[in-house]
Scaffold this motif. Structure first.
Motif, PDB file in Angstrom:
ATOM      1  N   ARG A   1     -49.756  61.654  83.554  1.00 59.88           N
ATOM      2  CA  ARG A   1     -49.262  60.949  82.369  1.00 59.88           C
ATOM      3  C   ARG A   1     -50.216  61.135  81.188  1.00 59.88           C
ATOM      4  N   THR A   2     -51.516  61.099  81.462  1.00 54.91           N
ATOM      5  CA  THR A   2     -52.491  61.278  80.386  1.00 54.91           C
ATOM      6  C   THR A   2     -52.463  62.716  79.867  1.00 54.91           C
ATOM      7  N   VAL A   3     -52.304  63.682  80.779  1.00 57.57           N
ATOM      8  CA  VAL A   3     -52.164  65.073  80.342  1.00 57.57           C
ATOM      9  C   VAL A   3     -50.967  65.210  79.409  1.00 57.57           C
ATOM     10  N   ASP A   4     -49.854  64.582  79.783  1.00 57.41           N
ATOM     11  CA  ASP A   4     -48.661  64.629  78.935  1.00 57.41           C
ATOM     12  C   ASP A   4     -48.938  64.044  77.553  1.00 57.41           C
ATOM     13  N   SER A   5     -49.687  62.929  77.521  1.00 58.31           N
ATOM     14  CA  SER A   5     -49.981  62.304  76.219  1.00 58.31           C
ATOM     15  C   SER A   5     -50.870  63.205  75.371  1.00 58.31           C
ATOM     16  N   TYR A   6     -51.827  63.895  76.010  1.00 58.96           N
ATOM     17  CA  TYR A   6     -52.673  64.843  75.274  1.00 58.96           C
ATOM     18  C   TYR A   6     -51.834  65.988  74.714  1.00 58.96           C
ATOM     19  N   LEU A   7     -50.945  66.539  75.541  1.00 56.68           N
ATOM     20  CA  LEU A   7     -50.122  67.665  75.101  1.00 56.68           C
ATOM     21  C   LEU A   7     -49.168  67.230  73.996  1.00 56.68           C
TER      22      LEU A   7
ATOM     23  N   SER B   1     -63.214  78.517  60.379  1.00 59.87           N
ATOM     24  CA  SER B   1     -61.992  78.313  61.163  1.00 59.87           C
ATOM     25  C   SER B   1     -62.254  77.408  62.356  1.00 59.87           C
ATOM     26  N   LYS B   2     -63.347  77.653  63.067  1.00 67.87           N
ATOM     27  CA  LYS B   2     -63.630  76.850  64.255  1.00 67.87           C
ATOM     28  C   LYS B   2     -64.011  75.421  63.883  1.00 67.87           C
ATOM     29  N   SER B   3     -64.828  75.247  62.842  1.00 73.95           N
ATOM     30  CA  SER B   3     -65.237  73.899  62.452  1.00 73.95           C
ATOM     31  C   SER B   3     -64.042  73.082  61.959  1.00 73.95           C
ATOM     32  N   HIS B   4     -63.129  73.727  61.229  1.00 74.49           N
ATOM     33  CA  HIS B   4     -61.927  73.026  60.781  1.00 74.49           C
ATOM     34  C   HIS B   4     -61.085  72.571  61.975  1.00 74.49           C
ATOM     35  N   PHE B   5     -60.934  73.456  62.959  1.00 72.18           N
ATOM     36  CA  PHE B   5     -60.100  73.119  64.117  1.00 72.18           C
ATOM     37  C   PHE B   5     -60.736  72.008  64.942  1.00 72.18           C
ATOM     38  N   LEU B   6     -62.033  72.104  65.182  1.00 73.46           N
ATOM     39  CA  LEU B   6     -62.698  71.067  65.976  1.00 73.46           C
ATOM     40  C   LEU B   6     -62.728  69.739  65.224  1.00 73.46           C
ATOM     41  N   LEU B   7     -62.913  69.770  63.911  1.00 66.80           N
ATOM     42  CA  LEU B   7     -62.845  68.550  63.116  1.00 66.80           C
ATOM     43  C   LEU B   7     -61.461  67.920  63.243  1.00 66.80           C
ATOM     44  N   PHE B   8     -60.441  68.758  63.241  1.00 72.29           N
ATOM     45  CA  PHE B   8     -59.066  68.294  63.397  1.00 72.29           C
ATOM     46  C   PHE B   8     -58.873  67.618  64.749  1.00 72.29           C
ATOM     47  N   LEU B   9     -59.406  68.220  65.817  1.00 77.10           N
ATOM     48  CA  LEU B   9     -59.241  67.657  67.160  1.00 77.10           C
ATOM     49  C   LEU B   9     -60.046  66.374  67.341  1.00 77.10           C
TER      50      LEU B   9
ATOM     51  N   ASN C   1     -61.230  66.168  75.606  1.00 78.35           N
ATOM     52  CA  ASN C   1     -60.145  66.654  76.457  1.00 78.35           C
ATOM     53  C   ASN C   1     -59.095  67.424  75.649  1.00 78.35           C
ATOM     54  N   LEU C   2     -58.925  67.066  74.386  1.00 75.53           N
ATOM     55  CA  LEU C   2     -58.060  67.867  73.521  1.00 75.53           C
ATOM     56  C   LEU C   2     -58.663  69.258  73.343  1.00 75.53           C
ATOM     57  N   HIS C   3     -59.982  69.310  73.185  1.00 77.75           N
ATOM     58  CA  HIS C   3     -60.696  70.577  73.067  1.00 77.75           C
ATOM     59  C   HIS C   3     -60.533  71.387  74.350  1.00 77.75           C
ATOM     60  N   ARG C   4     -60.655  70.740  75.492  1.00 71.49           N
ATOM     61  CA  ARG C   4     -60.567  71.441  76.781  1.00 71.49           C
ATOM     62  C   ARG C   4     -59.169  72.002  76.994  1.00 71.49           C
ATOM     63  N   LEU C   5     -58.151  71.242  76.669  1.00 71.50           N
ATOM     64  CA  LEU C   5     -56.785  71.737  76.815  1.00 71.50           C
ATOM     65  C   LEU C   5     -56.522  72.913  75.871  1.00 71.50           C
ATOM     66  N   SER C   6     -57.072  72.854  74.676  1.00 69.42           N
ATOM     67  CA  SER C   6     -56.914  73.965  73.732  1.00 69.42           C
ATOM     68  C   SER C   6     -57.600  75.220  74.271  1.00 69.42           C
ATOM     69  N   SER C   7     -58.761  75.043  74.896  1.00 68.83           N
ATOM     70  CA  SER C   7     -59.466  76.188  75.478  1.00 68.83           C
ATOM     71  C   SER C   7     -58.717  76.742  76.689  1.00 68.83           C
TER      72      SER C   7
END
Length: 558
Positions: free
Chosen positions: A365-371, A312-320, A335-341
């Motif tokens: 603005r960058t936070v918005d683009s990540y979200l 499950s974790k490897s699939h999610f991190l591969l996706f990010l 940063n996608l990983h950090r926001l998910s955490s």
């Protein structure tokens, strides 16, 4: 020039992945048919069958979802259904399409496994077109429909022109299925083609919702009998004989059908809870809902908890790190990983955008683009304030509760490492999971009742966790789940639907909406004694209609 080979080598590879063209059997197909199909498969098959019986000549069916969610399995099961290599459940046995297709009418290409991504932009489409042309001229019969299934379309470097080129190569009387990671990637309707496609479908593949896990009889649903699971299918489908209370509830909650009112929906909720389901059913569904918090609707083909978690974790991190980062050319996928955490750690708590910017080290603005990209990937979703008074704040929810475990600290999620119930109690983390799952299911309910979104608002006494609304029709839900059960009734009575503010789609100007909330709903893991004694979920408090919803019942109707 670096590449994977000639057109002949791509054709040879396609023949390897389509062994049903000859006398060979497909290992992938055999493995897929041993798995119980999820409801998404039944929807895709039934929708396709409807188009087939309506004599639709060209169809594009686009399916998107995270890495490892089951897109490839769904395509293999679809091929098996068309070829009559699997047994069908009752709802699919009468479909005209099942068992009606010969092996040489189907082309399946796993684009990433076939290394199309190693070709230069434009060359990848040319190679694919050569394989499709070979299938159309040398394999498929002249008469009858053809089915082309393209798995992992993100392996191709596609723009609108290349999408149009792909569609122009598709013959008449062809149904094209594509899978990818996000909607915009698989949606081919924006391409301007010479001959327009007759019909298009787009379907997101999410972790299985609670009712699906009960119906397939695995994981949280393993304790239920086949008879009960069949009844549950009947309860939400008007296609089968007998009452369909869940469908009635969803229709009444939507407020769009004058023949099924909100009052009817609330009455049917009580009827389903106390009359249709018995005490054992209610107890089993309560336990199944708690079990669902652990699994999150993602079933793995192994019973080893450590392997399940690693997958499950490897699939999610591969996706990010691979798929989403490539999709939006994100230079710092961590940063996608950090926001998910952060979403896992806070689990729906209110966050300030300035604090998110400071913690990630980028501007707003960058936070918005990540979200935005996390939302496109149905990985992390924001909830905004219903009244716009807290527009500098947001609440973040992971869409798969298992990710909440895998992205949080061990000391926080202790007792939830495995999918099975543990001896140690951790009510605080269970509440986080319950809050996350309820938000995810509220998003699904919003889709079913045609609400715009799922929002929140604060009253003096506490939080309205999930608010669904459309054109002034408001459905407020308060979560009352141990150990946080205080003030739910007070919050419900204090809520004023007229505090809602929503801007127009094309400007910052506010819409003129007459908001109304005839009922407030309290989602609870333990019904009050007086509600159980009265065998009615509705009570009045200070001239406000309150409807109590057992947590399992809320998940069931979404």
């Amino acid at each position: 020039m670096l590449g994977t080979g000639t057109a002949d080598e791509f054709i040879d590879d396609a023949e390897h992945h389509n062994q049903w063209w000859g006398d060979g059997t497909s290992l992938e197909l055999s493995q897929a048919t041993t798995l119980t199909p999820r409801s998404d498969f039944h929807r895709v098959l039934k929708t396709t069958n409807t188009h087939y019986t309506d004599d639709v000549e060209t169809l594009v069916y686009a399916i998107h979802g995270q890495t490892g969610i089951g897109k490839t399995t769904l395509l293999h099961q679809l091929v098996a259904a068309l070829l009559d290599t699997t047994e069908f459940p009752p709802q699919n046995q009468a479909l005209e399409l099942t068992s009606a297709i010969s092996p040489r009418q189907i082309l399946y290409i796993p684009l990433e496994d076939s290394l199309y991504q190693l070709e230069r932009p434009g060359d990848d489409i040319n190679r694919l077109n050569q394989v499709i042309d070979y299938f159309q001229t040398h394999v498929a019969p002249r008469q009858g429909p053809k089915f082309i299934l393209l798995d992992d379309i993100q392996a191709l470097d596609l723009n609108d022109d290349r999408k149009a080129d792909l569609l122009d190569r598709i013959d008449e009387n062809t149904y094209l299925f594509v899978t990818g990671i996000v909607n915009s990637q698989v949606d081919l309707s924006t391409a301007e083609t010479t001959d327009p496609v007759d019909e298009s479908e787009v379907w997101p593949l999410l972790p299985m919702k609670f009712i699906d896990t009960v119906q397939i009889g695995e994981g949280p649903g393993s304790e239920f009998t086949e008879e009960f699971r069949t009844q549950l299918e009947q309860y939400q489908s008007a296609d089968l004989d007998g009452p369909s209370p869940i469908k009635t509830i969803r229709t009444g909650l939507s407020g769009t059908n004058p023949e099924t009112s909100l009052d009817t929906a609330v009455e049917t909720l009580s009827e389903l809870c106390f009359d249709i389901l018995d005490t054992d059913d209610r107890d089993n569904l309560h336990d199944a809902a708690r079990a669902y918090l652990r699994t999150g609707g993602t079933l793995q083909q192994t019973d080893d908890p450590s392997i399940r978690n690693d997958l499950s974790k490897s699939h999610f991190l591969l996706f990010l790190y691979k798929e989403l980062a490539k999709y939006q050319s994100i230079q710092q996928p961590e940063n996608l990983h950090r926001l998910s955490s952060i979403a896992a750690t806070n689990a729906g708590e209110e966050l300030q955008y300035t604090n998110l910017s400071d913690q990630i080290g980028v501007d707003r603005r960058t936070v918005d683009s990540y979200l935005d990209v996390l939302d496109e990937g149905i990985a992390v979703t924001e909830s905004h304030d219903y009244s716009l008074r807290r527009h500098r704040r947001t609440r973040l929810y992971l869409r798969n509760p298992r990710h909440l475990v895998l992205l949080s600290q061990r000391q926080e999620h202790h007792g939830f490492e495995a999918h099975e119930q543990q001896h140690s109690l951790n009510h605080e983390f269970e509440h986080k999971l319950a809050r996350t799952v309820a938000f995810d299911h509220a998003k699904r309910l919003a889709f079913n009742v045609r609400a715009y979104d799922v929002e929140y608002t604060e009253t003096d006494s506490g939080l309205i966790d999930y608010i669904l609304h459309r054109d002034g029709h408001v459905l407020p839900f308060i979560l009352s789940y141990q150990p946080h059960t205080d003030n739910a009734k007070q919050v419900a009575t204090e809520f004023d639907p007229e505090t809602g503010q929503h801007t127009k789609s094309d400007s910052e100007a506010l819409q003129d909406i007459d908001y109304s909330a005839p009922y407030r709903f309290i989602i609870t893991d333990s019904l009050p004694t007086h509600v159980k004694d009265a065998r009615s979920l509705t009570v009045q408090q200070a001239d406000v209609n309150i409807c109590y919803l057992p947590y399992w019942l809320f998940l069931l109707i979404c």
